[in-house]
Design an enzyme around this catalytic site. Structure first.
Site, PDB file in Angstrom:
ATOM      1  N   ASN A   4       0.271  -1.284   0.152  1.00 51.34           N
ATOM      2  CA  ASN A   4      -0.065   0.175   0.225  1.00 51.34           C
ATOM      3  C   ASN A   4       0.913   1.459  -0.141  1.00 51.34           C
ATOM      4  O   ASN A   4       1.374   1.243   1.066  1.00 51.34           O
ATOM      5  CB  ASN A   4      -0.681  -0.210   0.952  1.00 51.34           C
ATOM      6  N   TRP A   5       0.697   1.897  -0.869  1.00 49.28           N
ATOM      7  CA  TRP A   5       2.366   2.930  -1.229  1.00 49.28           C
ATOM      8  C   TRP A   5       0.726   4.282  -0.773  1.00 49.28           C
ATOM      9  O   TRP A   5       2.298   5.656  -0.689  1.00 49.28           O
ATOM     10  CB  TRP A   5       1.960   3.019  -2.697  1.00 49.28           C
ATOM     11  N   LYS A   6       0.173   4.242  -0.122  1.00 48.94           N
ATOM     12  CA  LYS A   6      -0.638   5.323   0.621  1.00 48.94           C
ATOM     13  C   LYS A   6      -0.567   6.757  -0.268  1.00 48.94           C
ATOM     14  O   LYS A   6      -0.509   6.635  -1.402  1.00 48.94           O
ATOM     15  CB  LYS A   6      -0.367   6.084   1.744  1.00 48.94           C
ATOM     16  N   HIS A  48      -9.664   0.748   4.485  1.00 55.83           N
ATOM     17  CA  HIS A  48      -8.451   1.811   5.584  1.00 55.83           C
ATOM     18  C   HIS A  48      -8.789   2.485   6.552  1.00 55.83           C
ATOM     19  O   HIS A  48      -9.652   4.207   6.593  1.00 55.83           O
ATOM     20  CB  HIS A  48      -7.265   1.808   3.995  1.00 55.83           C
ATOM     21  N   GLU A  80      -6.945   4.728   7.635  1.00 58.81           N
ATOM     22  CA  GLU A  80      -7.287   6.464   7.007  1.00 58.81           C
ATOM     23  C   GLU A  80      -8.359   6.977   6.929  1.00 58.81           C
ATOM     24  O   GLU A  80      -7.919   7.774   6.748  1.00 58.81           O
ATOM     25  CB  GLU A  80      -5.722   6.198   6.996  1.00 58.81           C
ATOM     26  N   GLU A 129      -6.385  -5.237  10.558  1.00 60.73           N
ATOM     27  CA  GLU A 129      -5.585  -3.239  10.844  1.00 60.73           C
ATOM     28  C   GLU A 129      -6.085  -2.865  11.959  1.00 60.73           C
ATOM     29  O   GLU A 129      -6.563  -2.294  12.200  1.00 60.73           O
ATOM     30  CB  GLU A 129      -5.165  -2.745   9.639  1.00 60.73           C
ATOM     31  N   GLY A 178       1.617   2.786  10.174  1.00 61.57           N
ATOM     32  CA  GLY A 178       3.030   3.280  11.137  1.00 61.57           C
ATOM     33  C   GLY A 178       3.320   3.698  12.633  1.00 61.57           C
ATOM     34  O   GLY A 178       3.603   4.359  12.676  1.00 61.57           O
ATOM     35  N   SER A 222       2.386  -1.870  10.450  1.00 68.43           N
ATOM     36  CA  SER A 222       4.064  -1.711  10.457  1.00 68.43           C
ATOM     37  C   SER A 222       4.573  -3.125  10.236  1.00 68.43           C
ATOM     38  O   SER A 222       5.716  -3.450  11.103  1.00 68.43           O
ATOM     39  CB  SER A 222       4.508  -1.281  12.412  1.00 68.43           C
ATOM     40  N   GLY A 227       2.316  -0.950   4.406  1.00 71.03           N
ATOM     41  CA  GLY A 227       2.256   0.330   4.080  1.00 71.03           C
ATOM     42  C   GLY A 227       3.871   1.230   3.855  1.00 71.03           C
ATOM     43  O   GLY A 227       4.144   0.544   3.163  1.00 71.03           O
TER      44      GLY A 227
HETATM   45  C1  PEP Z   1      -1.055   0.265   5.529  1.00 71.11           C
HETATM   46  O1  PEP Z   1      -1.281   0.962   5.346  1.00 71.11           O
HETATM   47  O2  PEP Z   1      -2.341  -0.770   5.438  1.00 71.11           O
HETATM   48  C2  PEP Z   1      -0.005  -0.118   6.721  1.00 71.11           C
HETATM   49  C3  PEP Z   1      -0.404  -1.434   7.761  1.00 71.11           C
HETATM   50  O3  PEP Z   1       0.718   0.629   6.963  1.00 71.11           O
HETATM   51  P1  PEP Z   1       2.210   0.224   7.274  1.00 71.11           P
HETATM   52  O4  PEP Z   1       3.087  -0.881   7.372  1.00 71.11           O
HETATM   53  O5  PEP Z   1       2.759   1.339   7.269  1.00 71.11           O
HETATM   54  O6  PEP Z   1       1.887   0.935   9.415  1.00 71.11           O
END
Ligand code: PEP
Length: 239
Positions: A6-8, A94, A96, A163, A169, A200, A221
């Site tokens: 997931n490049w966000k 998600h 976010e 998640e 993050g 993470s 992510g």
């Molecule tokens: C995500 O973007 O869904 C995610 C889990 O991010 P990260 O790995 O940076 O925690």
């Protein structure tokens, strides 16, 4: 095993070079054992899908508008348009986006319209830290699942990503036993579904996470934006 990058809201056309190493690496493993999915921002979906055309790697989107018809919705993109641009998967729910106001009902509409468009869904669920502290995790996840998947009779194209919001993050991850327990709980609620862990995941903690034997893969992510880290995570999963 699924590995979803997931490049966000990161990446531009130059970032496509990051895919070269992963494309070479992906030639080595069997498609039926490992599924790699890149979810770049919408601006890059078409370019990434063209670049990955003759590979076993798939492309996913990160969100969509809930409607299916073309319409006067400035700045929005629907699931059909994302499919048309080359996406096969879509991340929905998600945290976010939940934090920006998406509720379970809206996510349900997005899931249903995306299924109609022929996309496979990576449906994110997870509890916040205060919900966890109050021991409400399973209650929250149940609600997210029941409302998010309301009137979705065919769940074959739904992959669930557990998640925990507090793990995204932050560098923090739940205990392996906690993840095992929650993943079993989810699999019990949605029979036959694949369940990924996200939050993470990195090149160090993958050595612990890979031991949780009911997890079907990872949603990654931050660590997925660097192809060396992404490849390292995949390699370590299978060592
Ligand atoms: C995500 O973007 O869904 C995610 C889990 O991010 P990260 O790995 O940076 O925690």
């Amino acid at each position: 095993m699924y590995f979803v990058a997931n490049w966000k809201m990161f990446g531009n056309f130059k970032s496509l070079n990051q895919l070269d190493k992963v494309m070479t690496f992906a030639k080595k493993f069997k498609k039926n054992k490992t599924k790699l999915i890149y979810c770049p921002p919408a601006t890059l979906i078409n370019a990434v899908s063209k670049k990955l055309k003759f590979t076993t790697i798939d492309v996913g989107a990160q969100n969509c508008h809930q409607g299916l018809n073309y319409g006067a919705n400035t700045g929005q993109i629907n699931s059909y348009m994302l499919k048309d641009a080359g996406a096969k998967y879509i991340i929905l729910g998600h945290s976010e986006n939940r934090q920006l106001g998406e509720d379970n009902n809206l996510i349900n509409l997005k899931i249903r319209s995306s299924i109609k468009s022929g996309l496979k869904i990576i449906f994110c669920i997870g509890e916040t830290l205060s919900q966890k502290r109050k021991k409400n995790t399973k209650k929250i996840l149940s609600k997210q699942i029941i409302q998010g998947l309301k009137n979705v009779s065919n769940k074959r194209n739904i992959i669930i990503a557990y998640e925990p919001v507090w793990a995204i993050g932050s560098g923090l991850i739940p205990k392996e036993t906690e993840i095992f327990d929650i993943v079993s709980f989810i699999k019990n609620k949605v029979k036959g579904s694949k369940v990924l862990y996200g939050g993470s995941v990195n090149t160090n903690n993958i050595n612990l996470l890979k031991k949780i034997d009911n997890v079907d893969g990872f949603l990654i992510g931050g660590a997925s934006q660097n192809s060396n880290n992404f490849i390292d995570i995949i390699k370590k999963t299978f060592i």
